[in-house]
Design a protein around this motif. Structure first.
Motif, PDB file in Angstrom:
ATOM      1  N   GLY A 233       0.863  -1.163   0.000  1.00  0.00           N
ATOM      2  CA  GLY A 233       0.000   0.000   0.000  1.00  0.00           C
ATOM      3  C   GLY A 233       0.901   1.214   0.000  1.00  0.00           C
ATOM      4  O   GLY A 233       2.081   1.130   0.304  1.00  0.00           O
ATOM      5  N   SER A 234       0.341   2.306  -0.329  1.00  0.00           N
ATOM      6  CA  SER A 234       1.109   3.529  -0.388  1.00  0.00           C
ATOM      7  C   SER A 234       0.858   4.365   0.851  1.00  0.00           C
ATOM      8  O   SER A 234      -0.270   4.429   1.341  1.00  0.00           O
ATOM      9  CB  SER A 234       0.678   4.303  -1.641  1.00  0.00           C
TER      10      SER A 234
ATOM     11  N   LYS B  17       0.837   7.354   0.683  1.00  0.00           N
ATOM     12  CA  LYS B  17      -0.044   8.369   0.088  1.00  0.00           C
ATOM     13  C   LYS B  17      -1.511   7.974   0.215  1.00  0.00           C
ATOM     14  O   LYS B  17      -2.388   8.832   0.312  1.00  0.00           O
ATOM     15  CB  LYS B  17       0.346   8.571  -1.379  1.00  0.00           C
ATOM     16  N   ASP B  18      -1.782   6.662   0.250  1.00  0.00           N
ATOM     17  CA  ASP B  18      -3.164   6.193   0.417  1.00  0.00           C
ATOM     18  C   ASP B  18      -3.781   6.705   1.723  1.00  0.00           C
ATOM     19  O   ASP B  18      -4.994   6.866   1.811  1.00  0.00           O
ATOM     20  CB  ASP B  18      -3.232   4.662   0.422  1.00  0.00           C
TER      21      ASP B  18
ATOM     22  N   THR C 120      -3.860   9.492   2.834  1.00  0.00           N
ATOM     23  CA  THR C 120      -4.425  10.839   2.684  1.00  0.00           C
ATOM     24  C   THR C 120      -5.860  10.794   2.168  1.00  0.00           C
ATOM     25  O   THR C 120      -6.513  11.831   2.097  1.00  0.00           O
ATOM     26  CB  THR C 120      -3.573  11.696   1.724  1.00  0.00           C
ATOM     27  N   LYS C 121      -6.345   9.625   1.805  1.00  0.00           N
ATOM     28  CA  LYS C 121      -7.691   9.502   1.243  1.00  0.00           C
ATOM     29  C   LYS C 121      -8.738   9.885   2.293  1.00  0.00           C
ATOM     30  O   LYS C 121      -8.576   9.598   3.481  1.00  0.00           O
ATOM     31  CB  LYS C 121      -7.942   8.084   0.751  1.00  0.00           C
TER      32      LYS C 121
ATOM     33  N   TYR D 211     -10.035   7.762   5.319  1.00  0.00           N
ATOM     34  CA  TYR D 211      -9.192   7.513   6.496  1.00  0.00           C
ATOM     35  C   TYR D 211      -9.273   8.624   7.532  1.00  0.00           C
ATOM     36  O   TYR D 211      -8.569   8.583   8.534  1.00  0.00           O
ATOM     37  CB  TYR D 211      -7.733   7.298   6.074  1.00  0.00           C
TER      38      TYR D 211
END
Length: 188
Positions: A6-7, A9-10, A12-13, A16
């Motif tokens: 997973g990132s 950066k994910d 930041t969605k 979350y």
């Protein structure tokens, strides 16, 4: 071993929001690992953008202790935490409902060092012996749960080793830490 990636950066969605926990670089070296990964992958400006989003989603869950994010995951207070990989690996092995993901930006590590300072006549005669003991006995034990081979001839336990190990491209100096602390503060 978790094979999923997973990132960072994910995190930041929007889904979350208030569901993640991370550490603060002012009080935990664990946070420096996250910042190294983001800077290495996205550059300073990109790292600021991603880290700002992570901090926004973490809200009240920006912690001073490197183990706090996992503790919050264990307690069900958050869905995801950025922390020390080996702690999550151990929890999963013990059957706790915890899993781990290796970030696509990489698994960075901080190494501990030992040195003997020559103080002439004031040098403790046991200092070299103590340093040798730490290296020969302590390092072998450390490899059992934090298995990143760094010395020639060392091997790692595949079950616990990170799937995406990376090294920051410049030396980890006090100046770099201070630069990354400033970057982190600008994202809050």
């Amino acid at each position: 071993m978790s094979n999923s990636y997973g990132s960072g950066k994910d995190l930041t969605k929007p889904e979350y929001k208030d569901l993640i926990s991370v550490t603060d670089i002012k009080s935990s070296s664990t946070a420096w690992l996250l910042i190294q990964a983001l800077v290495s992958e996205y550059g300073d400006d990109g790292a600021k953008e991603v880290l700002s989003g992570i901090y926004e989603n973490a809200g009240p869950h920006i912690e001073s202790s490197g183990s706090a994010p996992l503790k919050k995951v264990r307690a069900g207070e958050v869905a995801a935490g950025f922390g020390l990989r080996q702690q999550a690996v151990a929890d999963k092995a013990e059957g706790l409902p915890v899993d781990f993901v290796d970030p696509t930006e990489g698994n960075f590590s901080l190494t501990e060092s030992v040195a003997v300072v020559d103080k002439g006549e004031d040098t403790n005669p046991l200092a070299q012996e103590m340093a040798e003991c730490i290296i020969t006995k302590g390092r072998a034990e450390l490899q059992k749960y934090y298995p990143n081979a760094i010395y020639e001839g060392e091997t790692t336990d595949e079950a616990n080793s990170s799937a995406n190990p990376k090294t920051f491209p410049e030396p980890l100096t006090l100046d770099l830490l201070e630069k990354h602390q400033e970057l982190s503060e600008s994202c809050k």
